[in-house]
Design a protein around this motif. Structure first.
Motif, short mmCIF file in Angstrom:
data_model
loop_
_atom_site.label_atom_id
_atom_site.label_comp_id
_atom_site.label_asym_id
_atom_site.label_seq_id
_atom_site.Cartn_x
_atom_site.Cartn_y
_atom_site.Cartn_z
N HIS A 6 0.85 -1.19 0.00
CA HIS A 6 0.00 0.00 0.00
C HIS A 6 0.89 1.25 0.00
O HIS A 6 1.82 1.34 0.80
N TYR A 7 0.58 2.17 -0.89
CA TYR A 7 1.30 3.45 -0.90
C TYR A 7 0.37 4.53 -0.34
O TYR A 7 -0.80 4.63 -0.73
N ILE A 8 0.89 5.34 0.59
CA ILE A 8 0.11 6.40 1.22
C ILE A 8 0.71 7.74 0.85
O ILE A 8 1.91 7.98 1.06
N THR A 9 -0.11 8.62 0.28
CA THR A 9 0.41 9.93 -0.11
C THR A 9 0.76 10.76 1.12
O THR A 9 0.22 10.57 2.20
N GLN A 10 1.67 11.69 0.94
CA GLN A 10 2.08 12.60 2.00
C GLN A 10 2.33 13.97 1.40
O GLN A 10 2.54 14.11 0.19
N GLN A 11 2.27 14.99 2.24
CA GLN A 11 2.53 16.35 1.79
C GLN A 11 4.02 16.53 1.55
O GLN A 11 4.84 16.27 2.43
N GLN A 12 4.37 16.95 0.35
CA GLN A 12 5.76 17.20 -0.01
C GLN A 12 5.89 18.57 -0.66
O GLN A 12 5.00 18.97 -1.43
N PRO A 13 6.97 19.31 -0.38
CA PRO A 13 7.16 20.62 -1.01
C PRO A 13 7.14 20.50 -2.53
O PRO A 13 7.82 19.65 -3.12
N GLY A 14 6.33 21.33 -3.17
CA GLY A 14 6.27 21.33 -4.62
C GLY A 14 5.39 20.25 -5.23
O GLY A 14 5.28 20.17 -6.45
N TRP A 31 -2.00 0.03 -5.32
CA TRP A 31 -2.93 0.34 -4.23
C TRP A 31 -2.47 1.64 -3.61
O TRP A 31 -1.33 1.75 -3.14
N LEU A 32 -3.34 2.64 -3.61
CA LEU A 32 -2.95 3.97 -3.16
C LEU A 32 -3.99 4.53 -2.20
O LEU A 32 -5.18 4.50 -2.46
N PRO A 173 11.91 -9.25 5.20
CA PRO A 173 12.01 -10.67 5.56
C PRO A 173 11.52 -10.97 6.97
O PRO A 173 10.68 -11.87 7.16
N GLN A 174 11.98 -10.22 7.96
CA GLN A 174 11.56 -10.48 9.33
C GLN A 174 10.12 -10.06 9.58
O GLN A 174 9.36 -10.75 10.27
N LEU A 175 9.72 -8.94 9.01
CA LEU A 175 8.38 -8.43 9.25
C LEU A 175 7.31 -9.35 8.65
O LEU A 175 6.31 -9.68 9.31
N LEU A 176 7.52 -9.80 7.43
CA LEU A 176 6.55 -10.69 6.80
C LEU A 176 6.51 -12.06 7.48
O LEU A 176 5.48 -12.74 7.46
N SER A 177 7.62 -12.46 8.10
CA SER A 177 7.64 -13.75 8.79
C SER A 177 6.73 -13.77 10.02
O SER A 177 6.38 -14.83 10.52
N THR A 178 6.32 -12.58 10.50
CA THR A 178 5.41 -12.54 11.65
C THR A 178 3.99 -12.94 11.26
O THR A 178 3.17 -13.26 12.13
N GLY A 179 3.69 -12.89 9.97
CA GLY A 179 2.35 -13.25 9.51
C GLY A 179 1.56 -12.10 8.94
O GLY A 179 0.41 -12.27 8.56
N VAL A 180 2.16 -10.89 8.87
CA VAL A 180 1.42 -9.78 8.28
C VAL A 180 1.20 -10.06 6.79
O VAL A 180 2.00 -10.71 6.13
N HIS A 181 0.08 -9.55 6.29
CA HIS A 181 -0.28 -9.77 4.89
C HIS A 181 0.59 -8.95 3.95
O HIS A 181 0.92 -9.37 2.84
N GLY A 182 0.95 -7.74 4.40
CA GLY A 182 1.72 -6.84 3.56
C GLY A 182 2.14 -5.62 4.34
O GLY A 182 2.05 -5.59 5.57
N VAL A 183 2.59 -4.59 3.61
CA VAL A 183 3.09 -3.38 4.26
C VAL A 183 2.53 -2.14 3.57
O VAL A 183 2.22 -2.17 2.37
N ALA A 184 2.43 -1.06 4.34
CA ALA A 184 2.07 0.25 3.80
C ALA A 184 3.25 1.18 4.00
O ALA A 184 3.84 1.22 5.07
N VAL A 185 3.59 1.91 2.94
CA VAL A 185 4.75 2.79 3.00
C VAL A 185 4.41 4.14 2.38
O VAL A 185 3.48 4.26 1.58
N SER A 186 5.19 5.13 2.73
CA SER A 186 5.02 6.45 2.16
C SER A 186 6.38 7.02 1.74
O SER A 186 6.72 7.04 0.57
N SER A 187 7.18 7.41 2.73
CA SER A 187 8.47 8.04 2.44
C SER A 187 9.41 7.14 1.65
O SER A 187 10.18 7.62 0.81
N ALA A 188 9.36 5.84 1.89
CA ALA A 188 10.27 4.92 1.22
C ALA A 188 10.10 4.95 -0.29
O ALA A 188 11.02 4.61 -1.04
#
Length: 220
Positions: A6-14, A31-32, A173-188
């Motif tokens: 999941h990608y989450i928008t954020q406020q960025q200059p310009g 997915w946004l 690798p470690q985070l998904l091994s806990t059983g989470v379905h996926g991740v949401a990121v913004s700055s990355a």
């Protein structure tokens, strides 16, 4: 199907949120979530309509943050609700059975409440400190996710859990091994020198580290 990235928008200059959405979709996100904070309703609606058009063009799922009424008005694919927003059961009554509803959790009690109210996925976090969000909940870290996902399995809660909060590719690798379905990121992605490369790296590492077989998707 709930995406694993999941990608989450954020406020960025310009950059307006719609411009950020265009750049992310062009880079390959499918997915946004449009996350507008502290803006007048007219601006929020305008950004939502622009972002919806962009997502439709790229075949990207469009989720609106917080505002179920606006999500219904602009015909978004769904809404993501914070803990202070409209309860999921009310959002479902407003949006109908075919729209996606996600909710934010930090504790197992949050997860149980959201599961009981029929959300399609849960954004669980934060993984680590992030400047993207104000009023940050207690940081979970890897140990927190491990414990909470274990509790979910023991309780028979199989709703897709999306980890969020300062996540980098190297965490997968470690985070998904806990059983989470996926991740949401913004700055990355938003602050990457090459957004397409960043998105490709996330997709690649997610494919190398699939969630355990007890994970399931919703029927929405």
């Amino acid at each position: 199907m709930i995406s694993k990235l999941h990608y989450i928008t954020q406020q960025q200059p310009g950059f307006t949120h719609a411009m950020a959405a265009e750049a992310a979709c062009r880079a390959g996100v499918d997915w946004l979530q449009l996350r507008v904070k502290g803006q007048p309703d007219a601006v929020w609606k305008d950004q939502a309509l622009q972002t919806k058009a962009i997502c439709r063009h790229y075949g990207c799922t469009f989720i609106l943050n917080d505002n179920a009424a606006l999500a219904a008005e602009v015909d978004a694919d769904g809404v993501h609700l914070g803990q202070q927003d409209m309860p999921p059961v009310e959002a479902r009554a407003l949006l109908g059975p075919n729209k996606i509803i996600g909710g934010t959790a930090n504790t197992f009690a949050d997860i149980e409440r959201l599961a009981a109210q029929g959300v399609d996925y849960i954004g669980l976090g934060p993984f680590r400190f992030t400047r993207t969000k104000q009023n940050l909940s207690p940081i979970l870290g890897l140990e927190g996710y491990t414990a909470l996902l274990r509790q979910c399995r023991e309780a028979g809660i199989l709703i897709p859990i999306i980890a969020i909060g300062g996540i980098e590719v190297s965490d997968l690798p470690q985070l998904l091994s806990t059983g989470v379905h996926g991740v949401a990121v913004s700055s990355a992605i938003a602050q990457a020198t090459d957004r397409s490369d960043a998105v490709a790296n996330f997709h690649h590492h997610i494919s190398l580290n699939p969630a355990p077989s007890y994970e399931t998707t919703t029927n929405s």
